[in-house]
Scaffold this motif. Structure first.
Motif, PDB file in Angstrom:
ATOM      1  N   ASN A  38       0.838  -1.204   0.000  1.00 32.57           N
ATOM      2  CA  ASN A  38       0.000   0.000   0.000  1.00 32.57           C
ATOM      3  C   ASN A  38       0.872   1.253   0.000  1.00 32.57           C
ATOM      4  O   ASN A  38       0.684   2.156   0.820  1.00 32.57           O
ATOM      5  CB  ASN A  38      -0.959   0.019   1.187  1.00 32.57           C
ATOM      6  CG  ASN A  38      -1.909  -1.156   1.167  1.00 32.57           C
ATOM      7  OD1 ASN A  38      -2.365  -1.579   0.116  1.00 32.57           O
ATOM      8  ND2 ASN A  38      -2.191  -1.708   2.324  1.00 32.57           N
ATOM      9  N   ILE A  39       1.816   1.303  -0.897  1.00 34.26           N
ATOM     10  CA  ILE A  39       2.795   2.384  -0.948  1.00 34.26           C
ATOM     11  C   ILE A  39       2.118   3.672  -1.393  1.00 34.26           C
ATOM     12  O   ILE A  39       1.455   3.719  -2.425  1.00 34.26           O
ATOM     13  CB  ILE A  39       3.959   2.005  -1.877  1.00 34.26           C
ATOM     14  CG1 ILE A  39       4.675   0.797  -1.278  1.00 34.26           C
ATOM     15  CG2 ILE A  39       4.908   3.171  -2.082  1.00 34.26           C
ATOM     16  CD1 ILE A  39       5.617   0.096  -2.202  1.00 34.26           C
ATOM     17  N   THR A  40       2.300   4.713  -0.578  1.00 38.07           N
ATOM     18  CA  THR A  40       1.675   6.011  -0.863  1.00 38.07           C
ATOM     19  C   THR A  40       2.683   7.077  -1.248  1.00 38.07           C
ATOM     20  O   THR A  40       2.308   8.136  -1.735  1.00 38.07           O
ATOM     21  CB  THR A  40       0.885   6.500   0.371  1.00 38.07           C
ATOM     22  OG1 THR A  40       1.773   6.584   1.492  1.00 38.07           O
ATOM     23  CG2 THR A  40      -0.268   5.552   0.687  1.00 38.07           C
ATOM     24  N   ARG A  41       3.968   6.808  -0.993  1.00 40.53           N
ATOM     25  CA  ARG A  41       5.013   7.774  -1.346  1.00 40.53           C
ATOM     26  C   ARG A  41       6.291   7.011  -1.654  1.00 40.53           C
ATOM     27  O   ARG A  41       6.673   6.104  -0.925  1.00 40.53           O
ATOM     28  CB  ARG A  41       5.239   8.730  -0.173  1.00 40.53           C
ATOM     29  CG  ARG A  41       6.290   9.798  -0.426  1.00 40.53           C
ATOM     30  CD  ARG A  41       6.407  10.717   0.785  1.00 40.53           C
ATOM     31  NE  ARG A  41       7.434  11.728   0.612  1.00 40.53           N
ATOM     32  CZ  ARG A  41       7.868  12.512   1.575  1.00 40.53           C
ATOM     33  NH1 ARG A  41       7.348  12.417   2.795  1.00 40.53           N
ATOM     34  NH2 ARG A  41       8.812  13.400   1.358  1.00 40.53           N
ATOM     35  N   LEU A  42       6.944   7.415  -2.734  1.00 44.28           N
ATOM     36  CA  LEU A  42       8.210   6.806  -3.110  1.00 44.28           C
ATOM     37  C   LEU A  42       8.988   7.813  -3.930  1.00 44.28           C
ATOM     38  O   LEU A  42       8.503   8.286  -4.952  1.00 44.28           O
ATOM     39  CB  LEU A  42       7.977   5.527  -3.919  1.00 44.28           C
ATOM     40  CG  LEU A  42       9.217   4.722  -4.271  1.00 44.28           C
ATOM     41  CD1 LEU A  42       9.885   4.169  -3.023  1.00 44.28           C
ATOM     42  CD2 LEU A  42       8.850   3.573  -5.193  1.00 44.28           C
ATOM     43  N   GLU A  43      10.177   8.171  -3.443  1.00 41.22           N
ATOM     44  CA  GLU A  43      11.002   9.140  -4.162  1.00 41.22           C
ATOM     45  C   GLU A  43      12.464   8.866  -3.895  1.00 41.22           C
ATOM     46  O   GLU A  43      12.820   8.234  -2.891  1.00 41.22           O
ATOM     47  CB  GLU A  43      10.636  10.568  -3.764  1.00 41.22           C
ATOM     48  CG  GLU A  43      10.753  10.863  -2.297  1.00 41.22           C
ATOM     49  CD  GLU A  43      10.124  12.191  -1.908  1.00 41.22           C
ATOM     50  OE1 GLU A  43      10.881  13.082  -1.490  1.00 41.22           O
ATOM     51  OE2 GLU A  43       8.888  12.326  -2.015  1.00 41.22           O
ATOM     52  N   VAL A  44      13.317   9.336  -4.778  1.00 39.37           N
ATOM     53  CA  VAL A  44      14.750   9.149  -4.630  1.00 39.37           C
ATOM     54  C   VAL A  44      15.239   9.854  -3.372  1.00 39.37           C
ATOM     55  O   VAL A  44      14.822  10.975  -3.077  1.00 39.37           O
ATOM     56  CB  VAL A  44      15.507   9.694  -5.870  1.00 39.37           C
ATOM     57  CG1 VAL A  44      17.018   9.697  -5.627  1.00 39.37           C
ATOM     58  CG2 VAL A  44      15.173   8.887  -7.093  1.00 39.37           C
ATOM     59  N   TRP A  45      16.101   9.171  -2.632  1.00 34.97           N
ATOM     60  CA  TRP A  45      16.770   9.764  -1.481  1.00 34.97           C
ATOM     61  C   TRP A  45      18.089  10.304  -2.008  1.00 34.97           C
ATOM     62  O   TRP A  45      18.966   9.535  -2.409  1.00 34.97           O
ATOM     63  CB  TRP A  45      16.997   8.711  -0.401  1.00 34.97           C
ATOM     64  CG  TRP A  45      17.581   9.258   0.854  1.00 34.97           C
ATOM     65  CD1 TRP A  45      18.868   9.115   1.273  1.00 34.97           C
ATOM     66  CD2 TRP A  45      16.918  10.025   1.847  1.00 34.97           C
ATOM     67  NE1 TRP A  45      19.034   9.747   2.472  1.00 34.97           N
ATOM     68  CE2 TRP A  45      17.859  10.318   2.857  1.00 34.97           C
ATOM     69  CE3 TRP A  45      15.610  10.501   1.993  1.00 34.97           C
ATOM     70  CZ2 TRP A  45      17.542  11.063   3.989  1.00 34.97           C
ATOM     71  CZ3 TRP A  45      15.298  11.233   3.106  1.00 34.97           C
ATOM     72  CH2 TRP A  45      16.249  11.513   4.105  1.00 34.97           C
ATOM     73  N   PRO A  46      18.250  11.623  -2.020  1.00 34.07           N
ATOM     74  CA  PRO A  46      19.442  12.208  -2.671  1.00 34.07           C
ATOM     75  C   PRO A  46      20.739  11.912  -1.911  1.00 34.07           C
ATOM     76  O   PRO A  46      20.754  11.866  -0.678  1.00 34.07           O
ATOM     77  CB  PRO A  46      19.152  13.693  -2.658  1.00 34.07           C
ATOM     78  CG  PRO A  46      18.153  13.900  -1.578  1.00 34.07           C
ATOM     79  CD  PRO A  46      17.366  12.628  -1.474  1.00 34.07           C
ATOM     80  N   ALA A  47      21.797  11.685  -2.682  1.00 33.28           N
ATOM     81  CA  ALA A  47      23.120  11.468  -2.091  1.00 33.28           C
ATOM     82  C   ALA A  47      23.630  12.767  -1.472  1.00 33.28           C
ATOM     83  O   ALA A  47      24.381  12.752  -0.519  1.00 33.28           O
ATOM     84  CB  ALA A  47      24.085  10.965  -3.148  1.00 33.28           C
TER      85      ALA A  47
END
Length: 150
Positions: free
Chosen positions: A133-142
């Motif tokens: 039930n994923i509601t948010r997914l984004e790249v975690w910046p280096a």
């Protein structure tokens, strides 16, 4: 005399519950309603060690994501993925449309919000649990200066 003993017994019981980690009793809180959808920020180590503690809860965490055939997972570290250390990961319960949508984020560190399932995917104990039930997914910046708002 009995009332004094009763007060001490109640006080000792409350103290025992606090020491045992029951924070709701110590802080006078009640159970949260099932309508509370604000994610709980938690580290991957805690999720991997005690997924039962977060069963059914919406969490926010950061990990190394892999989206590939029959191996959709969020790993503690990139090295865990590279060396096939599946117990250091949580399976991702993705729909086919989500798999297509998230494929571009595969093999990157990501911030993810979703519901924890302590028993992982059906019929397997390969992973330490699952997130669905994923509601948010984004790249975690280096670049730590560009960290997204949690």
């Amino acid at each position: 005399m009995h009332s004094r003993k009763s007060i001490w017994a109640v006080a000792l019981l409350a103290l025992s519950l606090c020491l045992a980690g029951n924070q709701a009793v110590c802080q006078g809180q009640t159970h949260k309603s099932s309508g509370d959808t604000k994610p709980v920020g938690v580290g991957m180590v805690a999720l991997l060690a005690t997924p039962q503690r977060y069963e059914g809860k919406i969490v926010r965490t950061v990990g190394f994501m892999c989206v590939e055939f029959e191996n959709d997972a969020l790993y503690l570290h990139e090295e865990d993925y590279r060396h096939g250390l599946h117990k250091n990961s949580l399976a991702l319960r993705l729909s086919e449309s989500q798999r297509k949508q998230f494929k571009g984020l595969s093999l990157k560190y990501v911030l993810i919000e979703g519901t924890v399932y302590a028993n992982g995917p059906e019929q397997t104990d390969l992973w330490s649990g699952a997130i669905g039930n994923i509601t948010r997914l984004e790249v975690w910046p280096a670049d730590r200066g560009a960290v997204p708002h949690q």
